[in-house]
Scaffold this motif. Sequence first.
Motif, PDB file in Angstrom:
ATOM      1  N   ALA A 111       5.035   3.798   2.347  1.00 56.05           N
ATOM      2  CA  ALA A 111       4.379   2.527   2.055  1.00 56.05           C
ATOM      3  C   ALA A 111       4.275   1.622   3.275  1.00 56.05           C
ATOM      4  O   ALA A 111       5.068   1.703   4.214  1.00 56.05           O
ATOM      5  CB  ALA A 111       5.130   1.791   0.938  1.00 56.05           C
ATOM      6  N   VAL A 148       1.872   4.169   6.452  1.00 60.50           N
ATOM      7  CA  VAL A 148       1.323   5.138   5.506  1.00 60.50           C
ATOM      8  C   VAL A 148       0.712   6.347   6.196  1.00 60.50           C
ATOM      9  O   VAL A 148       0.384   7.337   5.541  1.00 60.50           O
ATOM     10  CB  VAL A 148       0.268   4.497   4.581  1.00 60.50           C
ATOM     11  CG1 VAL A 148       0.907   3.479   3.657  1.00 60.50           C
ATOM     12  CG2 VAL A 148      -0.868   3.878   5.386  1.00 60.50           C
ATOM     13  N   SER A 149       0.538   6.273   7.520  1.00 58.94           N
ATOM     14  CA  SER A 149      -0.141   7.384   8.192  1.00 58.94           C
ATOM     15  C   SER A 149       0.350   7.658   9.593  1.00 58.94           C
ATOM     16  O   SER A 149      -0.193   8.532  10.269  1.00 58.94           O
ATOM     17  CB  SER A 149      -1.648   7.110   8.255  1.00 58.94           C
ATOM     18  OG  SER A 149      -1.926   6.066   9.182  1.00 58.94           O
ATOM     19  N   VAL A 180      -5.710  -0.181   6.226  1.00 57.18           N
ATOM     20  CA  VAL A 180      -4.819  -0.425   5.088  1.00 57.18           C
ATOM     21  C   VAL A 180      -4.269  -1.841   5.143  1.00 57.18           C
ATOM     22  O   VAL A 180      -4.112  -2.504   4.107  1.00 57.18           O
ATOM     23  CB  VAL A 180      -3.690   0.618   5.063  1.00 57.18           C
ATOM     24  CG1 VAL A 180      -2.680   0.300   3.960  1.00 57.18           C
ATOM     25  CG2 VAL A 180      -4.258   2.014   4.860  1.00 57.18           C
ATOM     26  N   ILE A 237      -4.405   6.095  -1.285  1.00 59.78           N
ATOM     27  CA  ILE A 237      -3.576   4.895  -1.161  1.00 59.78           C
ATOM     28  C   ILE A 237      -3.784   3.986  -2.367  1.00 59.78           C
ATOM     29  O   ILE A 237      -4.927   3.736  -2.767  1.00 59.78           O
ATOM     30  CB  ILE A 237      -3.938   4.104   0.117  1.00 59.78           C
ATOM     31  CG1 ILE A 237      -3.772   4.963   1.364  1.00 59.78           C
ATOM     32  CG2 ILE A 237      -3.119   2.827   0.216  1.00 59.78           C
ATOM     33  CD1 ILE A 237      -2.355   5.282   1.710  1.00 59.78           C
ATOM     34  N   ARG A 246      -7.453   1.380  -5.337  1.00 61.82           N
ATOM     35  CA  ARG A 246      -7.131   2.716  -4.828  1.00 61.82           C
ATOM     36  C   ARG A 246      -8.194   3.119  -3.818  1.00 61.82           C
ATOM     37  O   ARG A 246      -9.384   2.922  -4.046  1.00 61.82           O
ATOM     38  CB  ARG A 246      -7.060   3.717  -5.980  1.00 61.82           C
ATOM     39  CG  ARG A 246      -6.656   5.131  -5.564  1.00 61.82           C
ATOM     40  CD  ARG A 246      -6.580   6.044  -6.776  1.00 61.82           C
ATOM     41  NE  ARG A 246      -6.479   7.439  -6.400  1.00 61.82           N
ATOM     42  CZ  ARG A 246      -5.452   8.229  -6.662  1.00 61.82           C
ATOM     43  NH1 ARG A 246      -4.418   7.744  -7.309  1.00 61.82           N
ATOM     44  NH2 ARG A 246      -5.460   9.500  -6.288  1.00 61.82           N
ATOM     45  N   ALA A 287       0.868  -1.183   0.000  1.00 63.50           N
ATOM     46  CA  ALA A 287       0.000   0.000   0.000  1.00 63.50           C
ATOM     47  C   ALA A 287       0.900   1.226   0.000  1.00 63.50           C
ATOM     48  O   ALA A 287       1.736   1.389   0.899  1.00 63.50           O
ATOM     49  CB  ALA A 287      -0.904  -0.005   1.230  1.00 63.50           C
ATOM     50  N   THR A 288       0.744   2.090  -0.992  1.00 60.94           N
ATOM     51  CA  THR A 288       1.615   3.246  -1.151  1.00 60.94           C
ATOM     52  C   THR A 288       0.799   4.526  -1.139  1.00 60.94           C
ATOM     53  O   THR A 288      -0.261   4.601  -1.767  1.00 60.94           O
ATOM     54  CB  THR A 288       2.397   3.168  -2.480  1.00 60.94           C
ATOM     55  OG1 THR A 288       3.061   1.907  -2.569  1.00 60.94           O
ATOM     56  CG2 THR A 288       3.416   4.289  -2.581  1.00 60.94           C
ATOM     57  N   VAL A 289       1.281   5.531  -0.428  1.00 66.14           N
ATOM     58  CA  VAL A 289       0.656   6.858  -0.485  1.00 66.14           C
ATOM     59  C   VAL A 289       0.936   7.451  -1.864  1.00 66.14           C
ATOM     60  O   VAL A 289       2.095   7.610  -2.258  1.00 66.14           O
ATOM     61  CB  VAL A 289       1.215   7.788   0.611  1.00 66.14           C
ATOM     62  CG1 VAL A 289       0.605   9.189   0.478  1.00 66.14           C
ATOM     63  CG2 VAL A 289       0.938   7.219   1.998  1.00 66.14           C
TER      64      VAL A 289
END
Length: 407
Positions: free
Chosen positions: A37, A50-51, A59, A97, A74, A21-23
Amino acid sequence: MLDIAAALHTWCGEGRDFAVATVVGVGGSAPRQPGAALAVDTAGEAVGSVSGGCVEGAVYELCQQALESGESARETFGYSDEDAFAVGLTCGGIIDILVTPVRADSPLRAVFARAVATAATGGTAALVRIVDGPPELLGAALHLGPETGSAPTPGSVPKTDADAAEGPYAGEPPYAGGGVAGTLGGSPELDATAVAEGRALLAAGRTTTVTVGADGRLCGQPVTLLVESSVPPPRMLVFGAIDFAAALVRVGKFLGYHVTVCDARAVFATDRRFPEADEIVVDWPHRYLDTQRPDARTVVCVLTHDAKFDVPLLERALRMPLAYVGAMGSRRTHLDRLARLREAGVADAELAALRSPIGLDLGARTPEETALSIASEIVAARHGGSGAPLTGAHTPIHHEPGTVGVG
């Protein structure tokens, strides 16, 4: 994704299936920038963030779903309201994401394996992915190696994880010929445009998004690309082997710089005095700088405050495309230095780039406090910060990433 390259390189070598999972987009006061990520493997092990914790659980579940479905997805996370069970960002920001499954039997796997192998070993490369656009293209990726020699054509990929992690892909940058691996799956023009955009951002050491047309032009159906750059650490050149330099070396290493200390006096420029420096050079500062090829991410800190060293060094440094040039000394020393530099032919436009007296006004007194003051100015210059207190200000906490500094 390249921020967790070391862990993913290990996973690829072990043959694990995983999802990343990538921003890929941010708004407001988001805690992480594009490229950050979180990865989850089939056993449930997770690496990255990611957060900073706000939406990690949700996520994590998206990654598990992507591993089961084999499809990229997404998702957008915004502000979490007063509902204690709401999933969102307490900071009030928004993050987009992209979740991509990376299975061992997927053609995408080899491209990812090359990218993380390069980044994990400090090589130069970019990973270009479609993060918004036609559903059938979502998550498709290209890997760009350094531009040297002949280049493989787009679409060429190694056959196995072992191919991506060994031989020419291990250690030094994987593409000895500076090639392109993978394809975005659209038109050849889209691949060509993605390569051009990726190369430009790689040269600047930037990770960001860019929107192009699906046909490779700037018109037509839009496609958003995330370009993640992996580049060697930026350089910090510290001139003057004094106590303040020792503290600055420690802070420079903490910020991720490759730090060099240079002084003409061998008795001061020693490994014992600067054990954390990557390199110690005994030479006249200006003569050493003449032998170097600094780039737009390089910072130069002149701590000698001695005209016979400062003037010839700054005369050269101020004419180079550097990220930062600062010089230590009192305001009186600074005025004398400016006069000497003008006598040496340095123009006022060039002198405007000089940060002197060096550092931000923190009231610093000790070498450690002074090093913090200098580092703060370097970070502010890198990101376009003002150096003013955030309390009571109405300026953004996070600035748009610049083109210099740590990659």
